[in-house]
Design a protein around this motif. Sequence first.
Motif, PDB file in Angstrom:
ATOM      1  N   LEU A 185      -9.833 -20.713   6.644  1.00 19.31           N
ATOM      2  CA  LEU A 185     -10.092 -20.881   5.203  1.00 19.31           C
ATOM      3  C   LEU A 185     -10.627 -19.592   4.578  1.00 19.31           C
ATOM      4  N   GLY A 186     -10.734 -18.534   5.367  1.00 21.19           N
ATOM      5  CA  GLY A 186     -11.290 -17.280   4.868  1.00 21.19           C
ATOM      6  C   GLY A 186     -10.258 -16.416   4.158  1.00 21.19           C
ATOM      7  N   GLN A 187     -10.672 -15.172   3.874  1.00 23.21           N
ATOM      8  CA  GLN A 187      -9.812 -14.280   3.076  1.00 23.21           C
ATOM      9  C   GLN A 187      -8.477 -14.028   3.773  1.00 23.21           C
ATOM     10  N   ILE A 188      -8.508 -13.669   5.049  1.00 20.45           N
ATOM     11  CA  ILE A 188      -7.257 -13.359   5.755  1.00 20.45           C
ATOM     12  C   ILE A 188      -6.514 -14.645   6.100  1.00 20.45           C
ATOM     13  N   GLY A 189      -7.269 -15.657   6.562  1.00 18.70           N
ATOM     14  CA  GLY A 189      -6.629 -16.914   6.967  1.00 18.70           C
ATOM     15  C   GLY A 189      -5.786 -17.514   5.860  1.00 18.70           C
ATOM     16  N   SER A 220      -7.692 -24.066  11.352  1.00 20.17           N
ATOM     17  CA  SER A 220      -8.997 -24.646  11.670  1.00 20.17           C
ATOM     18  C   SER A 220     -10.101 -23.788  11.063  1.00 20.17           C
ATOM     19  N   ASP A 221     -11.235 -24.428  10.832  1.00 20.98           N
ATOM     20  CA  ASP A 221     -12.395 -23.700  10.305  1.00 20.98           C
ATOM     21  C   ASP A 221     -13.619 -24.575  10.548  1.00 20.98           C
ATOM     22  N   ILE A 222     -14.801 -23.977  10.520  1.00 27.71           N
ATOM     23  CA  ILE A 222     -16.030 -24.772  10.646  1.00 27.71           C
ATOM     24  C   ILE A 222     -16.288 -25.537   9.348  1.00 27.71           C
ATOM     25  N   ARG A 223     -15.733 -25.024   8.248  1.00 32.99           N
ATOM     26  CA  ARG A 223     -15.864 -25.702   6.941  1.00 32.99           C
ATOM     27  C   ARG A 223     -14.709 -26.662   6.767  1.00 32.99           C
ATOM     28  N   ASP A 224     -14.971 -27.741   6.021  1.00 34.51           N
ATOM     29  CA  ASP A 224     -13.894 -28.665   5.690  1.00 34.51           C
ATOM     30  C   ASP A 224     -13.648 -28.551   4.186  1.00 34.51           C
ATOM     31  N   VAL A 229     -11.269 -29.445  11.749  1.00 31.96           N
ATOM     32  CA  VAL A 229     -12.570 -28.791  11.675  1.00 31.96           C
ATOM     33  C   VAL A 229     -12.938 -28.376  13.099  1.00 31.96           C
ATOM     34  N   LEU A 230     -13.216 -27.087  13.303  1.00 35.49           N
ATOM     35  CA  LEU A 230     -13.448 -26.582  14.655  1.00 35.49           C
ATOM     36  C   LEU A 230     -14.455 -25.437  14.612  1.00 35.49           C
ATOM     37  N   ASP A 231     -15.506 -25.570  15.433  1.00 35.41           N
ATOM     38  CA  ASP A 231     -16.486 -24.485  15.585  1.00 35.41           C
ATOM     39  C   ASP A 231     -16.018 -23.604  16.748  1.00 35.41           C
ATOM     40  N   VAL A 232     -15.894 -22.312  16.525  1.00 29.25           N
ATOM     41  CA  VAL A 232     -15.373 -21.448  17.596  1.00 29.25           C
ATOM     42  C   VAL A 232     -16.329 -21.293  18.775  1.00 29.25           C
ATOM     43  N   LEU A 233     -17.555 -21.810  18.625  1.00 32.25           N
ATOM     44  CA  LEU A 233     -18.459 -21.754  19.772  1.00 32.25           C
ATOM     45  C   LEU A 233     -18.241 -22.945  20.707  1.00 32.25           C
ATOM     46  N   HIS A 245      -7.463 -15.504  15.987  1.00 33.25           N
ATOM     47  CA  HIS A 245      -8.899 -15.820  15.951  1.00 33.25           C
ATOM     48  C   HIS A 245      -9.582 -15.030  14.823  1.00 33.25           C
ATOM     49  N   LEU A 246      -9.732 -15.686  13.677  1.00 30.41           N
ATOM     50  CA  LEU A 246     -10.268 -14.996  12.491  1.00 30.41           C
ATOM     51  C   LEU A 246     -11.723 -15.350  12.189  1.00 30.41           C
ATOM     52  N   ALA A 247     -12.264 -16.372  12.859  1.00 30.88           N
ATOM     53  CA  ALA A 247     -13.630 -16.827  12.534  1.00 30.88           C
ATOM     54  C   ALA A 247     -14.637 -15.735  12.879  1.00 30.88           C
ATOM     55  N   VAL A 258     -24.904  -4.290  13.070  1.00 33.33           N
ATOM     56  CA  VAL A 258     -24.739  -5.317  14.117  1.00 33.33           C
ATOM     57  C   VAL A 258     -23.283  -5.788  14.114  1.00 33.33           C
ATOM     58  N   TYR A 259     -22.733  -5.966  12.916  1.00 34.61           N
ATOM     59  CA  TYR A 259     -21.328  -6.374  12.794  1.00 34.61           C
ATOM     60  C   TYR A 259     -20.422  -5.412  13.561  1.00 34.61           C
ATOM     61  N   GLY A 260     -20.628  -4.107  13.367  1.00 32.49           N
ATOM     62  CA  GLY A 260     -19.822  -3.108  14.067  1.00 32.49           C
ATOM     63  C   GLY A 260     -19.986  -3.221  15.581  1.00 32.49           C
ATOM     64  N   THR A 298     -20.614  -5.911  17.222  1.00 33.49           N
ATOM     65  CA  THR A 298     -19.873  -7.095  17.713  1.00 33.49           C
ATOM     66  C   THR A 298     -18.384  -6.792  17.810  1.00 33.49           C
ATOM     67  N   LYS A 299     -17.891  -5.897  16.946  1.00 28.39           N
ATOM     68  CA  LYS A 299     -16.464  -5.559  16.982  1.00 28.39           C
ATOM     69  C   LYS A 299     -16.147  -4.648  18.176  1.00 28.39           C
ATOM     70  N   VAL A 300     -17.069  -3.722  18.494  1.00 28.44           N
ATOM     71  CA  VAL A 300     -16.881  -2.893  19.695  1.00 28.44           C
ATOM     72  C   VAL A 300     -16.866  -3.816  20.924  1.00 28.44           C
ATOM     73  N   TYR A 342      -8.872  -3.558  11.317  1.00 22.70           N
ATOM     74  CA  TYR A 342      -8.530  -3.655   9.898  1.00 22.70           C
ATOM     75  C   TYR A 342      -9.443  -2.765   9.062  1.00 22.70           C
ATOM     76  N   PRO A 343      -8.855  -2.111   8.076  1.00 18.69           N
ATOM     77  CA  PRO A 343      -9.675  -1.480   7.035  1.00 18.69           C
ATOM     78  C   PRO A 343     -10.102  -2.581   6.046  1.00 18.69           C
ATOM     79  N   GLY A 344     -10.742  -2.220   4.936  1.00 22.98           N
ATOM     80  CA  GLY A 344     -11.058  -3.206   3.907  1.00 22.98           C
ATOM     81  C   GLY A 344      -9.757  -3.791   3.370  1.00 22.98           C
ATOM     82  N   LEU A 345      -9.691  -5.119   3.287  1.00 23.17           N
ATOM     83  CA  LEU A 345      -8.444  -5.764   2.852  1.00 23.17           C
ATOM     84  C   LEU A 345      -8.581  -6.265   1.419  1.00 23.17           C
ATOM     85  N   VAL A 346      -7.542  -5.989   0.641  1.00 22.35           N
ATOM     86  CA  VAL A 346      -7.566  -6.308  -0.790  1.00 22.35           C
ATOM     87  C   VAL A 346      -6.538  -7.393  -1.048  1.00 22.35           C
TER      88      VAL A 346
HETATM   89  P1  NAD Z   1     -13.920 -14.554   5.971  1.00 23.32           P
HETATM   90  O1  NAD Z   1     -15.404 -14.457   5.971  1.00 23.32           O
HETATM   91  O2  NAD Z   1     -13.228 -14.557   4.674  1.00 23.32           O
HETATM   92  O3  NAD Z   1     -13.474 -15.838   6.796  1.00 23.32           O
HETATM   93  C1  NAD Z   1     -14.068 -16.176   8.029  1.00 23.32           C
HETATM   94  C2  NAD Z   1     -13.962 -17.671   8.201  1.00 23.32           C
HETATM   95  O4  NAD Z   1     -14.600 -18.005   9.429  1.00 23.32           O
HETATM   96  C3  NAD Z   1     -14.672 -18.478   7.099  1.00 23.32           C
HETATM   97  O5  NAD Z   1     -13.762 -19.376   6.486  1.00 23.32           O
HETATM   98  C4  NAD Z   1     -15.777 -19.240   7.844  1.00 23.32           C
HETATM   99  O6  NAD Z   1     -16.001 -20.542   7.356  1.00 23.32           O
HETATM  100  C5  NAD Z   1     -15.241 -19.252   9.261  1.00 23.32           C
HETATM  101  N1  NAD Z   1     -16.279 -19.408  10.271  1.00 23.32           N
HETATM  102  C6  NAD Z   1     -17.518 -18.864  10.288  1.00 23.32           C
HETATM  103  N2  NAD Z   1     -18.183 -19.272  11.386  1.00 23.32           N
HETATM  104  C7  NAD Z   1     -17.348 -20.076  12.081  1.00 23.32           C
HETATM  105  C8  NAD Z   1     -17.447 -20.810  13.295  1.00 23.32           C
HETATM  106  N3  NAD Z   1     -18.568 -20.807  14.038  1.00 23.32           N
HETATM  107  N4  NAD Z   1     -16.370 -21.532  13.716  1.00 23.32           N
HETATM  108  C9  NAD Z   1     -15.224 -21.558  12.981  1.00 23.32           C
HETATM  109  N5  NAD Z   1     -15.092 -20.917  11.806  1.00 23.32           N
HETATM  110  C10 NAD Z   1     -16.141 -20.174  11.369  1.00 23.32           C
HETATM  111  O7  NAD Z   1     -13.383 -13.362   6.906  1.00 23.32           O
HETATM  112  P2  NAD Z   1     -11.968 -12.629   6.831  1.00 23.32           P
HETATM  113  O8  NAD Z   1     -12.091 -11.539   5.837  1.00 23.32           O
HETATM  114  O9  NAD Z   1     -10.878 -13.598   6.710  1.00 23.32           O
HETATM  115  O10 NAD Z   1     -11.969 -11.923   8.262  1.00 23.32           O
HETATM  116  C11 NAD Z   1     -11.302 -12.471   9.386  1.00 23.32           C
HETATM  117  C12 NAD Z   1     -11.466 -11.510  10.548  1.00 23.32           C
HETATM  118  O11 NAD Z   1     -10.951 -10.220  10.193  1.00 23.32           O
HETATM  119  C13 NAD Z   1     -12.912 -11.273  10.999  1.00 23.32           C
HETATM  120  O12 NAD Z   1     -12.937 -11.078  12.380  1.00 23.32           O
HETATM  121  C14 NAD Z   1     -13.275  -9.982  10.305  1.00 23.32           C
HETATM  122  O13 NAD Z   1     -14.282  -9.292  10.992  1.00 23.32           O
HETATM  123  C15 NAD Z   1     -11.960  -9.235  10.377  1.00 23.32           C
HETATM  124  N6  NAD Z   1     -11.855  -8.193   9.360  1.00 23.32           N
HETATM  125  C16 NAD Z   1     -11.734  -8.502   8.043  1.00 23.32           C
HETATM  126  C17 NAD Z   1     -11.625  -7.490   7.099  1.00 23.32           C
HETATM  127  C18 NAD Z   1     -11.478  -7.781   5.630  1.00 23.32           C
HETATM  128  O14 NAD Z   1     -11.518  -6.834   4.810  1.00 23.32           O
HETATM  129  N7  NAD Z   1     -11.281  -9.029   5.231  1.00 23.32           N
HETATM  130  C19 NAD Z   1     -11.675  -6.146   7.507  1.00 23.32           C
HETATM  131  C20 NAD Z   1     -11.856  -5.861   8.861  1.00 23.32           C
HETATM  132  C21 NAD Z   1     -11.914  -6.892   9.793  1.00 23.32           C
END
Ligand code: NAD
Length: 318
Positions: free
Chosen positions: A15-19, A38-42, A56-60, A79-81, A145-147, A149-151, A173-177
């Motif tokens: 449900l996120g930006q890329i998803g 799937s997402d943790i949010r409904d 609805v699915l928690d990735v943990l 895996h985008l969560a 910390v985010y960086g 986790t990505k390493v 990914y760079p910043g996505l628009v």
């Molecule tokens: P986002 O924040 O828009 O979406 C992430 C989604 O993950 C959210 O819908 C959230 O509800 C869900 N989520 C959070 N915790 C969760 C859990 N425990 N279980 C299941 N779902 C959970 O992020 P995005 O921009 O779509 O990014 C997706 C991936 O791409 C991430 O790994 C991010 O680091 C990476 N990325 C994104 C960008 C960008 O510019 N958008 C750039 C570089 C890397």
Amino acid sequence: MSDPLGDSVLVTGALGQIGTDLVDALREKHGKSSVIASDIRDDQGHPSANEGPFVVLDVLDTDSITKICKDEGIGTVYHLAALLSATGEKNPDLCRKVNVGGTVSILEAAKQCSLRVYSPSSIAVFGPDSPKHAPQVTDLNPTTVYGETKVTGEALALEYRRNYGVDARGIRYPGLVSYKAPAGGGTTDYAVDIFHSAINDGHYDCFVRSDTRLPMLYMEDAIRATISLMDAPSDTLGKSRAGYNIDCLSFSAKELADSISKRVNNFTCDYVPDVRQEYADSWPDSIDGSIAKMEWGWSPEFGLEEMVDAMLDGLSGN
Ligand code: NAD
Ligand code: AKB
């Protein structure tokens, strides 16, 4: 690792930006019923949830992930969560838990169910000591910390490949628009928010300085890159397979604002840096994507002007 279990696809964090864009593209490619979002949010109003299967699915929760993969004949997981940089720096423990723990859960499920995995990395792997035009291979010393986790995510993907034969791939990914969904709590969000404010208010208070230059990419290119990488034969991919730099755009906040001003009459932008300036300053201005180009033929199609046109058209419903 034996052949993947099935042809179906699971997307976490759908449900996120890329998803929002990726689920749409994958359903177009594989058929609606074969792509489980799937997402943790409904949010039943979201297209990823109401235009095809959604759980609805928690990735943990590794057991639930494994069960879904077995029951639904999943062969590939996107895996985008995750928590992004700005949210992650406010909640470092949760950021580590979700980003690292979630990646381990998916890789464990992949080991048990013979899954292929796409797990994105980020330009946030680089730190202030990286060259400003960041090469594929350099020391990775992020200050967020985010960086970190990505390493770790890239290292885990390589470890599961080496030890268990899991085919896990990723792009830094760079910043996505994009315009279909809001940006999800990152540092590069200004490059999305500016369009909404330009159209709705004619003004934007930008949270980084005007000269802040970062690697960026229009979402349509990012989705094409993602699918191209996953379509590439495994034996063409080398040591960078868990975190490819890709050729992309590089523009300053002012260059973006100026480009919007050419199209939105009377648009103004002020620069009011906050803590996210520090994260942006620790990242490169641009990245060298020559290895991705050589190994799986990547090159972007959208320049800055094409991206600004596409964003304004998309947000205006054209
Ligand atoms: P986002 O924040 O828009 O979406 C992430 C989604 O993950 C959210 O819908 C959230 O509800 C869900 N989520 C959070 N915790 C969760 C859990 N425990 N279980 C299941 N779902 C959970 O992020 P995005 O921009 O779509 O990014 C997706 C991936 O791409 C991430 O790994 C991010 O680091 C990476 N990325 C994104 C960008 C960008 O510019 N958008 C750039 C570089 C890397
Ligand atoms: C963020 O700003 O956190 C993300 C990223 C570049 O990883 N957009």
